[in-house]
Write an enzyme that holds these catalytic residues in place. Structure first.
Site, PDB file in Angstrom:
ATOM      1  N   LYS A  18      94.212  -4.847 -35.004  1.00 25.43           N
ATOM      2  CA  LYS A  18      93.518  -4.220 -36.129  1.00 25.43           C
ATOM      3  C   LYS A  18      94.337  -4.377 -37.403  1.00 25.43           C
ATOM      4  CE  LYS A  18      91.254  -0.452 -33.572  1.00 25.43           C
ATOM      5  NZ  LYS A  18      89.880  -0.823 -33.882  1.00 25.43           N
ATOM      6  N   ARG A  54      84.886  -0.112 -23.863  1.00 27.72           N
ATOM      7  CA  ARG A  54      83.804  -0.413 -22.919  1.00 27.72           C
ATOM      8  C   ARG A  54      84.358  -0.960 -21.600  1.00 27.72           C
ATOM      9  NH1 ARG A  54      81.127  -4.384 -27.274  1.00 27.72           N
ATOM     10  NH2 ARG A  54      82.082  -2.784 -28.590  1.00 27.72           N
TER      11      ARG A  54
HETATM   12  N1  BES Z   1      88.291   2.609 -31.085  1.00 28.34           N
HETATM   13  C1  BES Z   1      87.552   1.621 -31.745  1.00 28.34           C
HETATM   14  C2  BES Z   1      86.312   2.163 -32.462  1.00 28.34           C
HETATM   15  C3  BES Z   1      86.574   3.091 -33.617  1.00 28.34           C
HETATM   16  C4  BES Z   1      86.623   2.594 -34.910  1.00 28.34           C
HETATM   17  C5  BES Z   1      86.707   4.445 -33.420  1.00 28.34           C
HETATM   18  C6  BES Z   1      86.830   3.450 -35.962  1.00 28.34           C
HETATM   19  C7  BES Z   1      86.926   5.302 -34.474  1.00 28.34           C
HETATM   20  C8  BES Z   1      86.990   4.801 -35.752  1.00 28.34           C
HETATM   21  C9  BES Z   1      87.067   0.575 -30.737  1.00 28.34           C
HETATM   22  O1  BES Z   1      87.905   0.338 -29.682  1.00 28.34           O
HETATM   23  C10 BES Z   1      86.953  -0.722 -31.481  1.00 28.34           C
HETATM   24  O2  BES Z   1      87.958  -1.217 -31.904  1.00 28.34           O
HETATM   25  N2  BES Z   1      85.734  -1.227 -31.616  1.00 28.34           N
HETATM   26  C11 BES Z   1      85.514  -2.450 -32.292  1.00 28.34           C
HETATM   27  C12 BES Z   1      84.518  -3.250 -31.503  1.00 28.34           C
HETATM   28  C13 BES Z   1      84.365  -4.669 -31.983  1.00 28.34           C
HETATM   29  C14 BES Z   1      85.620  -5.460 -31.682  1.00 28.34           C
HETATM   30  C15 BES Z   1      83.163  -5.276 -31.292  1.00 28.34           C
HETATM   31  C16 BES Z   1      84.966  -2.122 -33.676  1.00 28.34           C
HETATM   32  O3  BES Z   1      84.192  -1.171 -33.811  1.00 28.34           O
HETATM   33  O4  BES Z   1      85.341  -2.797 -34.618  1.00 28.34           O
HETATM   34 MN    MN Z   2      89.381  -1.121 -30.103  1.00 24.47          MN
END
Ligand code: BES
Ligand code: MN
Ligand code: ZN
Length: 501
Positions: free
Chosen positions: A277, A351
């Protein structure tokens, strides 16, 4: 943690011994220009020369009755308590009575304004006792475990909720247990990731659950490997802190009405892994175990309140780190139950651990499955930071979303469009963990999870990416940090099932 004590206060709040008295204020009615007193303040008004006298005094001090407004007035002997705290409740609906959530928020705002005070009385107990109790505990919450000098003023010590009626004590007991469960979930979310990692999280879950008499099973990394939990292991393998799968079981008394499986995402920190990230706000990913925290707190709550429903919590815990041992984009994981998943993005890790957990949970043959997770940033884009996205089987999804709104936590039903399954087709495995585009990301994640839910099982997936953690200023009973969402929604669902099957 919340240390505030609640009790039922009988008799007149005007003459009772206390440091402060809380009353509610409503905005002017249609066509009027003066704020109004909420019900329950009769003796207080009488002590200030009647409604008109008290309203006049409050209006001079700036009270308008809007939500989150707090006006403090010295009583100069009119009441036994030296301070009157008038809290705005916002506009009631057409029928004139403030809704439960208005009472909850007003009680929360009042509780926040009472920091440093030893003993208060609240007439909001007469408007809606349960809502006043919940709001007071949640508003008085503060997380001070990491402050070496305390946290400024202490939360209000004791609040007497003015109420009459034979069942007041029972109502208070239930509402206080719910409020404290939400605070437990908040504490877990607020604990930083250097102290809350899979092993220590599992230990805290065990402690909480055993104190409530639950059966506890913790699978460590060796047990996970022996059991074939490829999703949890794959996500967790990049961290020096090894993953866990926690199972809590509350039997539901001697004649449980139904069996409910709860599943919660327990990523104790989400860096994204190799698909790392951006640095900005990455600290928020300390809250990526908000679903797990809520599931643990709700299961313990069901046992404390002896709900006649059997509840089994299945909580996968892992830390998603980039390292020499981390799983890679391109890896294929063999999940619990045998399905294979091609990992195209290591940041879509929730997931993967949930797929294992859902499959495991379904083995117990539950009547319902509720899963909750901080799953997608797309949830925040679609619904904002305060409204959870609820997906799943049509009827049960709608039932869960309705409870989310009724409890004041808020949630909205979202679809799982059929075409999205095809977009998850993998070049080499049964399914991929992401699609090639960002469209409908919340629904794609729900579609992925659906693959692991047995046909015919009523289920709901609650995406709480926004609602589980609050980064703005405090409002109502909500503080910065963990919110404890969706403990109240899940508990309401369990209570509904206990009553109606
Ligand atoms: N934990 C994150 C989602 C999240 C984002 C929670 C912001 C709280 C605040 C999750 O694991 C994630 O990183 N999701 C990705 C999915 C994508 C790679 C398809 C996302 O939402 O960017
Ligand atoms: Mn994630
Ligand atoms: Zn995550």
């Amino acid at each position: 943690m919340t240390s505030t004590d609640l009790y039922i206060a009988e008799g007149s709040p005007a003459t009772a011994e206390a440091d402060a008295v809380v009353i509610g204020v409503l905005p002017p009615s249609q066509g009027g220009d003066a704020p109004r007193l909420a019900p329950g303040a009769d003796e207080v008004a009488a002590a200030f020369d009647g409604d008109a006298g008290l309203i006049g005094l409050l209006a001079v001090a700036g009270a308008t009755g809007k939500a989150d407004e707090v006006v403090k007035v010295p009583t100069r002997g009119s009441l036994t308590a030296p301070l009157l705290v008038a809290v705005g409740m916002g506009k009631p609906d057409a029928d004139g009575a403030p809704a439960a959530e208005q009472v909850r928020r007003a009680a929360g705002a009042a509780a926040r304004a009472l920091t440093g005070i030893g003993h208060a009385l609240s007439t909001l107990g007469r408007v809606d006792l349960a809502a006043a109790a919940e709001g007071t505990l949640l508003g008085a919450y503060s997380f001070t475990a990491y402050r070496t000098n305390g946290n400024g003023k202490a939360p209000v010590g004791r609040v007497g909720l003015v109420a009459d009626g034979a069942d007041a004590e029972a109502t208070l007991r239930t509402a206080a247990a719910i409020g404290r469960a939400v605070c437990t979930a908040r504490d877990l979310v607020n604990t930083p990731p250097n102290d809350l990692f899979p092993e220590s999280f599992a230990a805290r879950a065990r402690e909480l659950a055993e104190a409530a008499g639950l059966e506890v099973e913790v699978l460590d990394d060796e047990a996970l490997a022996a059991g074939g939990f490829g999703g949890v292991l794959g996500v967790g393998q990049g961290s020096s802190r090894k993953p866990r799968l926690v199972r809590l079981r509350y039997a539901g008394g001697s004649a449980p009405r139904a069996k409910v499986a709860l599943v919660g995402k327990g990523i104790t920190f989400d860096t994204g892994g190799i698909s790392i990230k951006p640095a900005a706000n990455m600290d928020h990913m300390t809250s990526d175990m908000g679903g797990a925290a809520a599931v643990i707190a709700t299961t313990v709550l069901a046992a404390q309140l002896e709900l006649p429903v059997a509840v089994t919590a299945t909580v996968p815990m892992a830390e998603n780190m980039p390292s020499a041992t981390a799983y890679r984009p391109g890896d294929v994981l063999r999940m619990y139950g045998g399905k294979t998943v091609e990992v195209l993005n290591t940041d879509a890790e929730g997931r993967l651990i949930l797929a294992d957990a859902i499959t495991r949970a379904a083995e117990d043959d539950p009547d319902y499955l509720v899963e909750t997770s901080t799953l997608t940033g797309a949830q925040q884009v679609a619904l904002g930071l305060r409204t959870a996205g609820v997906m799943g089987s049509d009827e049960f999804r709608d039932r869960v979303a309705a409870h989310a709104r009724a409890t004041g936590e808020d949630g909205w039903a979202m679809p799982l469009p059929e075409h999205m399954r095809g977009e998850l087709d993998s070049r080499i495995a049964d399914i991929a963990n992401v699609t090639g585009a960002r469209w409908g990301g919340m629904l794609v994640a729900g579609t992925f999870l659906r693959e692991f839910v047995p046909d015919g099982l009523p289920w709901a997936h609650i995406d709480i990416a926004g609602p589980s953690f609050h980064s703005g200023g405090p409002y109502g009973y909500t503080h910065k940090g963990g919110t404890g969402v969706p403990v109240r929604t899940m508990f309401a669902v369990l209570a509904d099932i206990a009553e109606n099957g």
